[in-house]
Design an enzyme around this catalytic site. Sequence first.
Site, PDB file in Angstrom:
ATOM      1  N   ALA A 102       0.950  -1.139   0.110  1.00  0.00           N
ATOM      2  CA  ALA A 102      -0.182   0.084  -0.112  1.00  0.00           C
ATOM      3  C   ALA A 102       0.706   1.233  -0.010  1.00  0.00           C
ATOM      4  O   ALA A 102       0.395   2.199  -0.841  1.00  0.00           O
ATOM      5  CB  ALA A 102      -0.884  -0.054   1.249  1.00  0.00           C
ATOM      6  N   ARG A 120      16.383  -6.714  14.677  1.00  0.00           N
ATOM      7  CA  ARG A 120      16.568  -5.903  15.971  1.00  0.00           C
ATOM      8  C   ARG A 120      17.907  -4.942  16.347  1.00  0.00           C
ATOM      9  O   ARG A 120      18.652  -5.635  15.945  1.00  0.00           O
ATOM     10  CB  ARG A 120      16.148  -6.417  17.323  1.00  0.00           C
ATOM     11  N   GLY A 134       6.698  -1.845  16.180  1.00  0.00           N
ATOM     12  CA  GLY A 134       5.998  -1.839  17.387  1.00  0.00           C
ATOM     13  C   GLY A 134       6.867  -0.545  18.184  1.00  0.00           C
ATOM     14  O   GLY A 134       7.367   0.336  17.503  1.00  0.00           O
ATOM     15  N   ASP A 188       1.920  -8.391  19.191  1.00  0.00           N
ATOM     16  CA  ASP A 188       1.623  -8.265  20.473  1.00  0.00           C
ATOM     17  C   ASP A 188       0.579  -7.366  20.665  1.00  0.00           C
ATOM     18  O   ASP A 188      -0.189  -7.345  21.877  1.00  0.00           O
ATOM     19  CB  ASP A 188       2.800  -7.459  21.075  1.00  0.00           C
ATOM     20  N   ARG A 193      -8.111 -28.831  21.849  1.00  0.00           N
ATOM     21  CA  ARG A 193      -9.445 -28.992  22.615  1.00  0.00           C
ATOM     22  C   ARG A 193     -10.072 -30.629  22.297  1.00  0.00           C
ATOM     23  O   ARG A 193     -10.465 -31.200  23.142  1.00  0.00           O
ATOM     24  CB  ARG A 193     -10.558 -28.069  22.261  1.00  0.00           C
ATOM     25  N   GLY A 204       3.299 -12.586  23.268  1.00  0.00           N
ATOM     26  CA  GLY A 204       2.876 -11.147  23.722  1.00  0.00           C
ATOM     27  C   GLY A 204       3.771 -10.427  24.568  1.00  0.00           C
ATOM     28  O   GLY A 204       3.390  -9.397  24.939  1.00  0.00           O
ATOM     29  N   GLU A 237     -10.576 -22.227  30.198  1.00  0.00           N
ATOM     30  CA  GLU A 237     -11.047 -22.240  31.697  1.00  0.00           C
ATOM     31  C   GLU A 237     -10.582 -20.869  32.293  1.00  0.00           C
ATOM     32  O   GLU A 237     -10.992 -20.340  33.571  1.00  0.00           O
ATOM     33  CB  GLU A 237     -10.444 -23.566  32.308  1.00  0.00           C
ATOM     34  N   ARG A 274      -0.973 -31.969  29.711  1.00  0.00           N
ATOM     35  CA  ARG A 274       0.218 -31.667  28.837  1.00  0.00           C
ATOM     36  C   ARG A 274       0.357 -30.225  28.506  1.00  0.00           C
ATOM     37  O   ARG A 274      -0.583 -29.205  28.999  1.00  0.00           O
ATOM     38  CB  ARG A 274      -0.289 -32.223  27.323  1.00  0.00           C
ATOM     39  N   ARG A 320       3.513 -15.996  14.715  1.00  0.00           N
ATOM     40  CA  ARG A 320       3.872 -14.847  13.922  1.00  0.00           C
ATOM     41  C   ARG A 320       3.987 -15.095  12.284  1.00  0.00           C
ATOM     42  O   ARG A 320       4.238 -14.278  11.441  1.00  0.00           O
ATOM     43  CB  ARG A 320       5.431 -14.719  14.324  1.00  0.00           C
TER      44      ARG A 320
HETATM   45  O1  F6P Z   1       7.177  -8.731  19.374  1.00  0.00           O
HETATM   46  C1  F6P Z   1       6.475  -9.892  18.858  1.00  0.00           C
HETATM   47  C2  F6P Z   1       6.999 -11.276  19.490  1.00  0.00           C
HETATM   48  O2  F6P Z   1       6.785 -12.427  18.706  1.00  0.00           O
HETATM   49  C3  F6P Z   1       6.844 -11.452  20.926  1.00  0.00           C
HETATM   50  O3  F6P Z   1       5.320 -11.840  21.192  1.00  0.00           O
HETATM   51  C4  F6P Z   1       7.903 -12.277  21.497  1.00  0.00           C
HETATM   52  O4  F6P Z   1       8.210 -12.195  22.692  1.00  0.00           O
HETATM   53  C5  F6P Z   1       9.173 -12.121  20.701  1.00  0.00           C
HETATM   54  O5  F6P Z   1       8.570 -11.133  19.222  1.00  0.00           O
HETATM   55  C6  F6P Z   1      10.060 -13.230  20.039  1.00  0.00           C
HETATM   56  O6  F6P Z   1      11.234 -12.625  19.531  1.00  0.00           O
HETATM   57  P1  F6P Z   1      12.192 -13.568  18.869  1.00  0.00           P
HETATM   58  O7  F6P Z   1      11.171 -13.686  17.334  1.00  0.00           O
HETATM   59  O8  F6P Z   1      13.365 -12.583  18.638  1.00  0.00           O
HETATM   60  O9  F6P Z   1      12.438 -14.734  19.701  1.00  0.00           O
END
Ligand code: F6P
Length: 324
Positions: A24, A74, A104, A130, A157, A173, A190, A248, A257
């Site tokens: 886009a 990163r 983010g 997240d 389930r 998250g 639950e 389990r 992701r």
């Molecule tokens: O920020 C997205 C995320 O998938 C988080 O939910 C998770 O804690 C982190 O990135 C995992 O990071 P990596 O892929 O560097 O292990």
Amino acid sequence: MKLKKIGVLTSGGDAPGMNACIRAVVRCGVKHKLEVIGIRRGYAGLLEGDLVRLDARAVANIIQRGGTILETARCEEMKTAEGLKKAVAILQQEGIEGLITIGGGGTFRGALALAGVGGIKIIGIPGTIDNDVYGIDYAIGFDTAINTALSAIDKIRDTAGSLQRPFFIEVMGRDRGFIALDVGIAGGAEDILIPETETKIEELCLDIKRSFERGKKCSIIVVAEGDEAGGVFPVAQQVWERLRLDYRVCVLGHIQRGGSPTARDRILASKLGAAAIDALANGKTGYMVGELKGKITFTPLRETWEKRKELDNNLLQLVKVLAT
Ligand code: F6P
């Protein structure tokens, strides 16, 4: 002054829908007669001058793809004064006057540091599974991630009920519980354990015990990876020590992701990409474009991580009610 050349990058964790957003940005950029440069591997690629010119055809057939064609990283160097200086110098040298950063909180910190330096204009777009960014309902990628987790939980389930076992399922998250809460509600959990609330193992045990006593065949416990209990394994172990129930554990991990983005993520990504280009073309800078209550909004970049996005408390209260 009218912009001529802009850059686009994805940074931090990838999220499904980032490609739809890049598409886009490029195609709306073309409409505005902008030259669009893709910056590979986020700020790390920027610092290495890893750039590629993107035209309308370069983003064909990517709307349905997960991950990010620009790749991501990163980048620690971007947090330093030297890194910042280098980034500005490369942007200036390449004649890139505007930058769209998709990611983010970490991505937006880098973006704000760049905004205004050497006249560079910046707009951020929220893309993170997240969903922990202030000022929006949904970040790009969240909807796909929760649906991916949900489809896994639905399958679990089936087997959990057949063998009458409690299942402890860890979702991503980072340090927030947005994925866990939505997935917990939609998956009929639950209980959900999230960083935003105190984890009480005794209470959890009682809930599980009573649910089996009421004739339920399985207990799905959704645990956010950032929960204070330290992840799903210690939780399961502590419950086992008290109840001695065969259980389990399943860590959903990075499957959350990946995958083809949902329609909702593709549409959001398309809208935000278009709005970001309009904003840059109109001289706006230093904001994240997002959607809140169905409307396109602009949040100052700093607020996106300094202000805390709250969980839906009503939804939180519902978990236990619905589990009866
Ligand atoms: O920020 C997205 C995320 O998938 C988080 O939910 C998770 O804690 C982190 O990135 C995992 O990071 P990596 O892929 O560097 O292990």
